[in-house]
Design a protein around this motif. Structure first.
Motif, PDB file in Angstrom:
ATOM      1  N   LYS A  89      47.382  54.498  -8.313  1.00 53.84           N
ATOM      2  CA  LYS A  89      46.667  54.422  -7.041  1.00 53.84           C
ATOM      3  C   LYS A  89      47.012  55.601  -6.144  1.00 53.84           C
ATOM      4  O   LYS A  89      46.205  56.053  -5.340  1.00 53.84           O
ATOM      5  N   SER A  90      48.253  56.096  -6.273  1.00 55.63           N
ATOM      6  CA  SER A  90      48.649  57.322  -5.593  1.00 55.63           C
ATOM      7  C   SER A  90      49.670  58.028  -6.472  1.00 55.63           C
ATOM      8  O   SER A  90      50.283  57.404  -7.349  1.00 55.63           O
ATOM      9  N   PHE A  91      49.867  59.315  -6.237  1.00 55.57           N
ATOM     10  CA  PHE A  91      50.801  60.046  -7.091  1.00 55.57           C
ATOM     11  C   PHE A  91      52.245  59.698  -6.740  1.00 55.57           C
ATOM     12  O   PHE A  91      53.029  59.313  -7.604  1.00 55.57           O
ATOM     13  N   ALA A  92      52.584  59.842  -5.473  1.00 52.53           N
ATOM     14  CA  ALA A  92      53.941  59.537  -5.037  1.00 52.53           C
ATOM     15  C   ALA A  92      53.899  59.057  -3.590  1.00 52.53           C
ATOM     16  O   ALA A  92      53.099  59.537  -2.789  1.00 52.53           O
ATOM     17  N   ASN A  93      54.789  58.122  -3.290  1.00 55.67           N
ATOM     18  CA  ASN A  93      54.906  57.598  -1.931  1.00 55.67           C
ATOM     19  C   ASN A  93      56.313  57.912  -1.423  1.00 55.67           C
ATOM     20  O   ASN A  93      57.271  57.221  -1.757  1.00 55.67           O
ATOM     21  N   ILE A  94      56.426  58.977  -0.668  1.00 54.03           N
ATOM     22  CA  ILE A  94      57.720  59.407  -0.143  1.00 54.03           C
ATOM     23  C   ILE A  94      57.651  59.400   1.378  1.00 54.03           C
ATOM     24  O   ILE A  94      56.795  60.061   1.978  1.00 54.03           O
ATOM     25  N   ARG A  95      58.549  58.639   1.983  1.00 47.35           N
ATOM     26  CA  ARG A  95      58.660  58.619   3.439  1.00 47.35           C
ATOM     27  C   ARG A  95      59.993  59.266   3.814  1.00 47.35           C
ATOM     28  O   ARG A  95      61.031  58.603   3.830  1.00 47.35           O
ATOM     29  N   PRO A  96      59.993  60.568   4.044  1.00 43.35           N
ATOM     30  CA  PRO A  96      61.263  61.275   4.264  1.00 43.35           C
ATOM     31  C   PRO A  96      61.916  60.877   5.581  1.00 43.35           C
ATOM     32  O   PRO A  96      61.255  60.565   6.571  1.00 43.35           O
ATOM     33  N   LYS A  97      63.223  60.880   5.564  1.00 42.87           N
ATOM     34  CA  LYS A  97      64.010  60.677   6.777  1.00 42.87           C
ATOM     35  C   LYS A  97      65.258  61.540   6.622  1.00 42.87           C
ATOM     36  O   LYS A  97      66.341  61.057   6.273  1.00 42.87           O
ATOM     37  N   PRO A  98      65.120  62.847   6.859  1.00 41.50           N
ATOM     38  CA  PRO A  98      66.200  63.795   6.532  1.00 41.50           C
ATOM     39  C   PRO A  98      67.503  63.541   7.265  1.00 41.50           C
ATOM     40  O   PRO A  98      68.561  63.970   6.789  1.00 41.50           O
ATOM     41  N   GLU A 131      68.874  60.770   7.392  1.00 40.42           N
ATOM     42  CA  GLU A 131      69.542  59.681   6.671  1.00 40.42           C
ATOM     43  C   GLU A 131      69.761  59.993   5.191  1.00 40.42           C
ATOM     44  O   GLU A 131      70.771  59.601   4.616  1.00 40.42           O
ATOM     45  N   PHE A 132      68.803  60.676   4.544  1.00 43.65           N
ATOM     46  CA  PHE A 132      68.951  60.958   3.113  1.00 43.65           C
ATOM     47  C   PHE A 132      68.246  62.255   2.751  1.00 43.65           C
ATOM     48  O   PHE A 132      67.346  62.712   3.452  1.00 43.65           O
ATOM     49  N   SER A 133      68.704  62.848   1.661  1.00 40.16           N
ATOM     50  CA  SER A 133      68.096  64.086   1.170  1.00 40.16           C
ATOM     51  C   SER A 133      67.698  63.923  -0.293  1.00 40.16           C
ATOM     52  O   SER A 133      68.308  63.149  -1.045  1.00 40.16           O
ATOM     53  N   LEU A 134      66.673  64.664  -0.682  1.00 39.82           N
ATOM     54  CA  LEU A 134      66.161  64.674  -2.049  1.00 39.82           C
ATOM     55  C   LEU A 134      66.212  66.109  -2.551  1.00 39.82           C
ATOM     56  O   LEU A 134      65.700  67.022  -1.886  1.00 39.82           O
ATOM     57  N   ASP A 135      66.808  66.309  -3.738  1.00 40.48           N
ATOM     58  CA  ASP A 135      67.036  67.673  -4.209  1.00 40.48           C
ATOM     59  C   ASP A 135      66.944  67.735  -5.732  1.00 40.48           C
ATOM     60  O   ASP A 135      67.403  66.828  -6.437  1.00 40.48           O
ATOM     61  N   ASP A 136      66.360  68.823  -6.219  1.00 40.00           N
ATOM     62  CA  ASP A 136      66.296  69.113  -7.653  1.00 40.00           C
ATOM     63  C   ASP A 136      65.539  68.024  -8.413  1.00 40.00           C
ATOM     64  O   ASP A 136      66.101  67.324  -9.243  1.00 40.00           O
ATOM     65  N   PHE A 137      64.251  67.897  -8.102  1.00 33.10           N
ATOM     66  CA  PHE A 137      63.346  67.028  -8.842  1.00 33.10           C
ATOM     67  C   PHE A 137      62.445  67.907  -9.711  1.00 33.10           C
ATOM     68  O   PHE A 137      62.026  68.992  -9.287  1.00 33.10           O
ATOM     69  N   THR A 138      62.120  67.420 -10.915  1.00 29.19           N
ATOM     70  CA  THR A 138      61.242  68.156 -11.822  1.00 29.19           C
ATOM     71  C   THR A 138      60.130  67.249 -12.325  1.00 29.19           C
ATOM     72  O   THR A 138      60.394  66.106 -12.738  1.00 29.19           O
ATOM     73  N   PHE A 139      58.895  67.760 -12.289  1.00 31.14           N
ATOM     74  CA  PHE A 139      57.754  67.121 -12.937  1.00 31.14           C
ATOM     75  C   PHE A 139      57.276  68.076 -14.025  1.00 31.14           C
ATOM     76  O   PHE A 139      56.859  69.199 -13.727  1.00 31.14           O
TER      77      PHE A 139
END
Length: 421
Positions: A370-379, A381-389
């Motif tokens: 229905k959607s590719f990705a659902n990301i609600r960032p809150k920098p 509080e948390f970080s996202l790093d080094d993701f690969t598709f």
């Protein structure tokens, strides 16, 4: 296991993961058959008789409790060192729907070590426990589900533990465990909860809880809670909540509590996530660390997120080295990342503990979403790093997503609606 011989951080997959032999009944020791010991398919609760049989097998040096064809009712059972369980094809071990048949004990529940109700099948501090056979363990959860949803209607803020109900299976503080071939269904609460256990195999299981006409409640398929070296293979998971959920602790000082810890070296392969109403694989909401999670060659049909990262602002969390390789089918989205504030409680902590998601790979996916990705960032509080598709193909009416929320994002040979990203 011929495609990848290493875990996501480069650690070699141990040869233990290659042995998927399932014990035969004849391999499990002296047989204690229920019907030979005054436990009958008669609609009566036989908790005392079955527990006496387990105790006798233990005192005699071990063996196996055999559930023959028929349906046998029981409350909580406690397996001991050297005593196994075998459910024959056509045999059903069915739980009582009376909470008084499940004693309160010090146990593990929702990321805390606390007094709570025992499970239907309990195995604590055992080495080599085996639960096999093509029969069924039925949690008989209908009464609990109805009571839970009625209570939630009366009080929308009631917790999962407020409605007193048991889990189906709880293995804790153990090692070298095999759970194989059986159907685990209709659990009042979580279906298969494993805590502080090293080297456990969950093979060819059929895990089921309904969504209609009465929805089951919080009936996760598999909950892994501070576990190492876990092999989940060939399971079909159809539940009204998460398929596989990683636990491990919650709260502002959860990483300082010796009862908590990481889940590491987890291999999930050749599984079918069949209409799970939660996510196929979830980190959280009671989890402080996952490391080395490899999910490969699986199918999903109308699930929620393929991978969900629940980021609790009251708990330090670190989700790292997760690879999902080779999944096809349909789900709501490939990835979901968002703050998780249910029952938020910082206690005496003044700051928000920081959390991380990093070194996460999606590879060889072919999905309708229905959607590719659902990301609600809150920098803050948390970080996202080094993701690969890599080698990902997704069809979706909502291709837009918050890619800027991820640092060091790599997109290789990936197509959304046929358009290369």
């Amino acid at each position: 296991m011929d495609k990848q011989e290493i875990f996501p951080d480069g650690t070699v997959i141990d040869k233990w993961f290659y042995d998927i032999n399932i014990p035969e009944l004849s391999d499990l020791g002296k047989q204690y058959v229920l019907t030979d010991n005054n436990v009958l398919d008669d609609g009566k609760i036989h908790t005392k008789e079955i527990q006496n049989l387990i105790d006798r097998a233990y005192e005699n040096g071990g063996g196996v409790i055999v559930v023959p064809k028929g349906t046998y009712l029981t409350g909580a059972l406690f397996f001991k060192q050297g005593v196994n369980l075998y459910i024959e094809d056509g045999g059903v071990l069915k739980g009582s729907d009376d909470i008084y048949d499940y004693p309160i004990m010090q146990t593990r529940m929702e990321g805390e070590t606390c007094p709570y109700f025992s499970a239907l099948i309990n195995a604590d501090n055992v080495d080599g426990f085996k639960m096999c056979g093509k029969g069924t363990i039925d949690g008989n959860g209908l009464k609990s589900w109805r009571s839970f949803w009625l209570r939630r209607e009366w009080n929308p803020n009631c917790t999962n533990k407020d409605e007193q109900r048991p889990r189906l299976l709880h293995v804790s503080n153990s090692r070298n465990v095999t759970i194989a071939d059986a159907t685990l269904q209709n659990s009042p609460f979580w279906t298969c909860h494993v805590y502080k256990t090293d080297h456990i195999k969950l093979l060819n299981l059929r895990i089921f809880s309904p969504v209609a006409p009465i929805k089951s409640a919080s009936a996760d398929g598999i909950d892994l809670d501070v576990c190492t070296n876990v092999h989940v293979k060939g399971c079909r998971i159809t539940v009204n909540d998460d398929g596989i959920c990683f636990k491990g602790g919650k709260g502002p000082w959860a990483d300082k509590d010796e009862n908590n810890g990481p889940n590491s070296n987890i291999l999930v392969e050749e599984c079918f996530f069949d209409r799970t109403t939660g996510s196929c694989v979830t980190c959280g909401s009671e989890c402080i660390q996952t490391h080395n999670i490899l999910i490969r060659n699986c199918k999903v049909d109308r699930g929620q997120s393929l991978l969900q990262l629940k980021m609790r602002p009251d708990t330090p969390q670190h989700y790292e080295y997760i690879t999902i390789d080779g999944v096809e089918g349909s789900c709501r989205c490939v990835l979901s990342v968002a703050p998780w504030t249910q029952f938020f409680d910082l206690k005496d902590r003044k700051d928000i503990p920081r959390s991380y998601g990093e070194h996460i790979i999606f590879r060889n996916l072919n999905l309708e979403c229905k959607s590719f990705a659902n990301i609600r960032p809150k920098p803050e509080e948390f970080s996202l790093d080094d993701f690969t598709f890599e080698n990902v193909r997704v069809s979706t009416p909502q291709p837009e997503w918050e890619s800027s929320a991820i640092s060091n994002l790599k997109i290789i040979n990936t197509f959304i609606n046929g358009i290369e990203q």
